[in-house]
Scaffold this motif. Sequence first.
Motif, mmCIF file in Angstrom:
data_model
loop_
_atom_site.group_PDB
_atom_site.id
_atom_site.type_symbol
_atom_site.label_atom_id
_atom_site.label_comp_id
_atom_site.label_asym_id
_atom_site.label_seq_id
_atom_site.Cartn_x
_atom_site.Cartn_y
_atom_site.Cartn_z
ATOM 1 N N GLN A 95 -24.421 0.230 4.264
ATOM 2 C CA GLN A 95 -23.510 -0.294 5.289
ATOM 3 C C GLN A 95 -23.592 -1.813 5.364
ATOM 4 O OE1 GLN A 95 -24.609 1.856 8.858
ATOM 5 N NE2 GLN A 95 -23.139 3.502 8.455
ATOM 6 N N ALA A 96 -24.795 -2.361 5.245
ATOM 7 C CA ALA A 96 -24.955 -3.816 5.292
ATOM 8 C C ALA A 96 -24.269 -4.472 4.098
ATOM 9 C CB ALA A 96 -26.442 -4.175 5.313
ATOM 10 N N VAL A 97 -24.457 -3.888 2.924
ATOM 11 C CA VAL A 97 -23.830 -4.432 1.715
ATOM 12 C C VAL A 97 -22.306 -4.331 1.815
ATOM 13 C CG1 VAL A 97 -23.541 -4.108 -0.770
ATOM 14 C CG2 VAL A 97 -25.818 -3.980 0.238
ATOM 15 N N SER A 98 -21.825 -3.194 2.265
ATOM 16 C CA SER A 98 -20.377 -2.985 2.388
ATOM 17 C C SER A 98 -19.754 -3.944 3.397
ATOM 18 C CB SER A 98 -20.080 -1.539 2.802
ATOM 19 O OG SER A 98 -20.544 -0.627 1.820
ATOM 20 N N ALA A 99 -20.466 -4.223 4.498
ATOM 21 C CA ALA A 99 -19.960 -5.147 5.510
ATOM 22 C C ALA A 99 -19.887 -6.568 4.966
ATOM 23 C CB ALA A 99 -20.852 -5.110 6.748
ATOM 24 N N SER A 100 -20.758 -6.894 4.037
ATOM 25 C CA SER A 100 -20.770 -8.241 3.465
ATOM 26 C C SER A 100 -19.785 -8.384 2.311
ATOM 27 C CB SER A 100 -22.189 -8.585 2.966
ATOM 28 O OG SER A 100 -23.094 -8.608 4.041
ATOM 29 N N ALA A 101 -19.287 -7.263 1.814
ATOM 30 C CA ALA A 101 -18.305 -7.304 0.728
ATOM 31 C C ALA A 101 -17.194 -6.300 1.027
ATOM 32 C CB ALA A 101 -18.968 -6.986 -0.600
ATOM 33 N N PRO A 102 -16.461 -6.505 2.130
ATOM 34 C CA PRO A 102 -15.450 -5.532 2.552
ATOM 35 C C PRO A 102 -14.271 -5.394 1.578
ATOM 36 C CG PRO A 102 -15.272 -7.552 3.833
ATOM 37 C CD PRO A 102 -16.540 -7.658 3.040
ATOM 38 N N HIS A 103 -14.147 -6.344 0.640
ATOM 39 C CA HIS A 103 -13.055 -6.290 -0.330
ATOM 40 C C HIS A 103 -13.339 -5.322 -1.482
ATOM 41 C CE1 HIS A 103 -16.007 -9.189 -1.706
ATOM 42 N NE2 HIS A 103 -15.520 -9.111 -2.932
ATOM 43 N N ILE A 104 -14.551 -4.770 -1.495
ATOM 44 C CA ILE A 104 -14.909 -3.823 -2.553
ATOM 45 C C ILE A 104 -14.727 -2.393 -2.041
ATOM 46 C CG2 ILE A 104 -16.709 -3.047 -4.144
ATOM 47 C CD1 ILE A 104 -15.775 -5.937 -4.599
ATOM 48 N N PRO A 105 -13.842 -1.591 -2.677
ATOM 49 C CA PRO A 105 -13.625 -0.202 -2.235
ATOM 50 C C PRO A 105 -14.905 0.627 -2.372
ATOM 51 C CG PRO A 105 -11.893 -0.926 -3.760
ATOM 52 C CD PRO A 105 -12.966 -1.967 -3.808
ATOM 53 N N PRO A 106 -15.057 1.667 -1.550
ATOM 54 C CA PRO A 106 -16.279 2.484 -1.570
ATOM 55 C C PRO A 106 -16.642 3.036 -2.949
ATOM 56 C CG PRO A 106 -14.974 3.002 0.361
ATOM 57 C CD PRO A 106 -14.132 2.076 -0.466
ATOM 58 N N ALA A 107 -15.657 3.540 -3.695
ATOM 59 C CA ALA A 107 -15.952 4.097 -5.016
ATOM 60 C C ALA A 107 -16.483 3.022 -5.954
ATOM 61 C CB ALA A 107 -14.705 4.746 -5.616
ATOM 62 N N GLU A 108 -15.889 1.836 -5.897
ATOM 63 C CA GLU A 108 -16.344 0.728 -6.736
ATOM 64 C C GLU A 108 -17.730 0.268 -6.300
ATOM 65 O OE1 GLU A 108 -16.170 -2.052 -9.831
ATOM 66 O OE2 GLU A 108 -14.880 -0.326 -9.391
ATOM 67 N N MET A 109 -17.977 0.288 -5.001
ATOM 68 C CA MET A 109 -19.292 -0.115 -4.496
ATOM 69 C C MET A 109 -20.382 0.845 -4.989
ATOM 70 S SD MET A 109 -21.059 -2.300 -2.841
ATOM 71 C CE MET A 109 -19.949 -3.264 -1.785
ATOM 72 N N PHE A 110 -20.042 2.126 -5.055
ATOM 73 C CA PHE A 110 -20.978 3.122 -5.588
ATOM 74 C C PHE A 110 -21.453 2.715 -6.979
ATOM 75 C CE2 PHE A 110 -21.139 6.646 -8.660
ATOM 76 C CZ PHE A 110 -22.244 7.342 -8.213
ATOM 77 N N TRP A 111 -20.504 2.369 -7.837
ATOM 78 C CA TRP A 111 -20.859 1.978 -9.203
ATOM 79 C C TRP A 111 -21.656 0.679 -9.216
ATOM 80 C CZ3 TRP A 111 -20.789 5.119 -13.116
ATOM 81 C CH2 TRP A 111 -19.902 6.195 -13.113
ATOM 82 N N ARG A 112 -21.238 -0.271 -8.439
ATOM 83 C CA ARG A 112 -21.904 -1.576 -8.467
ATOM 84 C C ARG A 112 -23.340 -1.516 -7.959
ATOM 85 N NH1 ARG A 112 -17.319 -6.258 -7.418
ATOM 86 N NH2 ARG A 112 -15.796 -5.389 -8.895
ATOM 87 N N LEU A 113 -23.586 -0.682 -6.962
ATOM 88 C CA LEU A 113 -24.952 -0.554 -6.471
ATOM 89 C C LEU A 113 -25.853 0.126 -7.506
ATOM 90 C CD1 LEU A 113 -24.462 0.307 -2.686
ATOM 91 C CD2 LEU A 113 -25.261 -1.832 -3.708
ATOM 92 N N HIS A 114 -25.282 1.039 -8.281
ATOM 93 C CA HIS A 114 -26.069 1.658 -9.342
ATOM 94 C C HIS A 114 -26.289 0.686 -10.500
ATOM 95 C CE1 HIS A 114 -25.419 5.379 -7.122
ATOM 96 N NE2 HIS A 114 -26.413 5.870 -7.822
#
Length: 214
Positions: A142-161
């Motif tokens: 949630q903290a990462v997503s709040a700091s990069a709200p322009h990244i869609p959830p599915a894309e964020m999944f890949w980027r965190l991995h």
Amino acid sequence: MAGRTDTKTRILDAAEKLFAERGFSETSLRLITSKAEVNLASVNYHFGSKKELIRAVLARYLDVFMPTAASEIKRLHLAPEHASLNEIFSALIKPLLELNKVRNGGTIIFLQLLGRGYIESQGHLRWFITTHYGQHLTTFVQAVSASAPHIPPAEMFWRLHFTLGTIVFTMASADALNEIAASDYGEHNNTEAIIRKVIPYMAAGVAVPVISNE
């Protein structure tokens, strides 16, 4: 009681070293008992199965790392603005280094074990981590997503991995990389210095805008 505790610790110490070096699949219980100098019945008594032993090895680190990391990230949220990705990733440095108090070299060992879990598709570990530490993981995501709200959830999944893969590979290769850096560039880095080097790279990779293929 003291004898049983000592036996359990010897098993965990031997298993963690072998798991980190050889992987979970290639490490047999017989090899662990030989290194720990205990019998197979001791492993069955304390852990019940190899899967439970694997989870117990990781839990020694996760029980220290996860709550501390979540606490550090929550502290960032006390600021009036969202923390940057660089700040969020940097907040993990202290909790990671605290793992050296669990075992000498604990930071690197933990990341090696985590990497093994993903490389070898240990599905039960994903269940174990999300079940027992899911709330702490959610705080981080949630903290990462709040700091990069322009990244869609599915894309964020890949980027965190991708990010996890980056830090795991870097720390697993830390000794070799340090030798090259010292020989070619005259650099001498400890574990903290290496982590601080990789954080800006990871933060930039997570935040880079998504490029449309259309």
